[in-house]
Write an enzyme that holds these catalytic residues in place. Sequence first.
Site, PDB file in Angstrom:
ATOM      1  N   CYS A   8       0.864  -1.185   0.000  1.00 50.43           N
ATOM      2  CA  CYS A   8       0.000   0.000   0.000  1.00 50.43           C
ATOM      3  C   CYS A   8       0.900   1.233   0.000  1.00 50.43           C
ATOM      4  CB  CYS A   8      -0.986  -0.013   1.167  1.00 50.43           C
ATOM      5  SG  CYS A   8      -0.216   0.040   2.796  1.00 50.43           S
ATOM      6  N   ASN A  11       2.356   1.554   4.178  1.00 54.29           N
ATOM      7  CA  ASN A  11       2.681   0.283   4.860  1.00 54.29           C
ATOM      8  C   ASN A  11       2.464   0.386   6.376  1.00 54.29           C
ATOM      9  OD1 ASN A  11       5.583  -1.896   5.323  1.00 54.29           O
ATOM     10  ND2 ASN A  11       3.478  -2.486   4.948  1.00 54.29           N
ATOM     11  N   CYS A  13      -1.264   0.998   7.367  1.00 53.87           N
ATOM     12  CA  CYS A  13      -2.707   0.740   7.548  1.00 53.87           C
ATOM     13  C   CYS A  13      -3.144  -0.556   6.849  1.00 53.87           C
ATOM     14  CB  CYS A  13      -3.542   1.908   7.025  1.00 53.87           C
ATOM     15  SG  CYS A  13      -3.293   3.456   7.922  1.00 53.87           S
ATOM     16  N   ARG A  14      -3.236  -0.507   5.510  1.00 54.95           N
ATOM     17  CA  ARG A  14      -3.852  -1.632   4.788  1.00 54.95           C
ATOM     18  C   ARG A  14      -2.940  -2.836   4.592  1.00 54.95           C
ATOM     19  NH1 ARG A  14      -5.349   1.916  -0.208  1.00 54.95           N
ATOM     20  NH2 ARG A  14      -3.394   2.832   0.551  1.00 54.95           N
ATOM     21  N   SER A  15      -1.720  -2.624   4.063  1.00 53.02           N
ATOM     22  CA  SER A  15      -0.903  -3.806   3.741  1.00 53.02           C
ATOM     23  C   SER A  15      -0.436  -4.574   4.981  1.00 53.02           C
ATOM     24  CB  SER A  15       0.252  -3.467   2.796  1.00 53.02           C
ATOM     25  OG  SER A  15       1.123  -2.519   3.339  1.00 53.02           O
ATOM     26  N   ASP A 123      -8.497   3.646   1.555  1.00 55.82           N
ATOM     27  CA  ASP A 123      -7.417   3.902   2.500  1.00 55.82           C
ATOM     28  C   ASP A 123      -7.981   4.496   3.796  1.00 55.82           C
ATOM     29  OD1 ASP A 123      -5.136   4.560   3.833  1.00 55.82           O
ATOM     30  OD2 ASP A 123      -4.135   5.442   2.093  1.00 55.82           O
TER      31      ASP A 123
HETATM   32  P1  4NP Z   1      -1.709   2.943   3.995  1.00 58.93           P
HETATM   33  O1  4NP Z   1      -2.273   4.347   4.540  1.00 58.93           O
HETATM   34  O2  4NP Z   1      -1.174   3.218   2.609  1.00 58.93           O
HETATM   35  O3  4NP Z   1      -2.894   2.038   3.970  1.00 58.93           O
HETATM   36  O4  4NP Z   1      -0.635   2.518   4.967  1.00 58.93           O
HETATM   37  C1  4NP Z   1      -1.504   5.524   4.589  1.00 58.93           C
HETATM   38  C2  4NP Z   1      -0.588   5.695   5.602  1.00 58.93           C
HETATM   39  C3  4NP Z   1       0.144   6.869   5.689  1.00 58.93           C
HETATM   40  C4  4NP Z   1      -0.078   7.879   4.756  1.00 58.93           C
HETATM   41  C5  4NP Z   1      -1.006   7.700   3.741  1.00 58.93           C
HETATM   42  C6  4NP Z   1      -1.711   6.517   3.658  1.00 58.93           C
HETATM   43  N1  4NP Z   1       0.645   9.111   4.841  1.00 58.93           N
HETATM   44  O5  4NP Z   1       0.298  10.047   4.121  1.00 58.93           O
HETATM   45  O6  4NP Z   1       1.597   9.198   5.643  1.00 58.93           O
END
Ligand code: 4NP
Length: 154
Positions: A8, A11, A13-15, A123
């Site tokens: 994702c 790395n 939240c989702r993955s 997300d």
């Molecule tokens: P992820 O979510 O891609 O599911 O881990 C996010 C985590 C952090 C950020 C964006 C999306 N960020 O902007 O830091």
Amino acid sequence: MIRVLFVCLGNICRSPMAEAVFRHKVEKAGLGDKIFVDSAGTSNWEEGKGAHQGTVAKLQEHGLSSEGLISRPLTVEDFILYDYLLGMDKQNLADMQKLAPTGLEKKCQRLLSYTKEERDIADPWYTHNFDQTYKDIDKGTDALLAFIKEKYGL
Ligand code: 4NP
């Protein structure tokens, strides 16, 4: 060994959620010695950080540990090492395909492409809806495990 990498943006939240859920299913199916699971981010923004509190809480709710879930960026070597690189959304897939060595782009898919609903996993960093994300990841990882079991006769 069949190697699966969930990907994702951050790395956190989702993955990592997909990594923990899928690993649990793999172990429950007695396939822990046949399927290796990890996760990575298309960015290095959260490198070294543990999973987001929302992911930790959702995993806990389902009796799953978040231990060892530490954000790391996706690397070129991952495309060589892993058999399946599974992005959560179209943007992840585009970013992964940009980094992939020529010919290895075909290892990249969106996780929900293994289900009948081919779409993005939202997300929760933006939606704050970790429950919907968990439901989609549960669906996607069920379909992925069924696909791998069928393909490799496991
Ligand atoms: P992820 O979510 O891609 O599911 O881990 C996010 C985590 C952090 C950020 C964006 C999306 N960020 O902007 O830091």
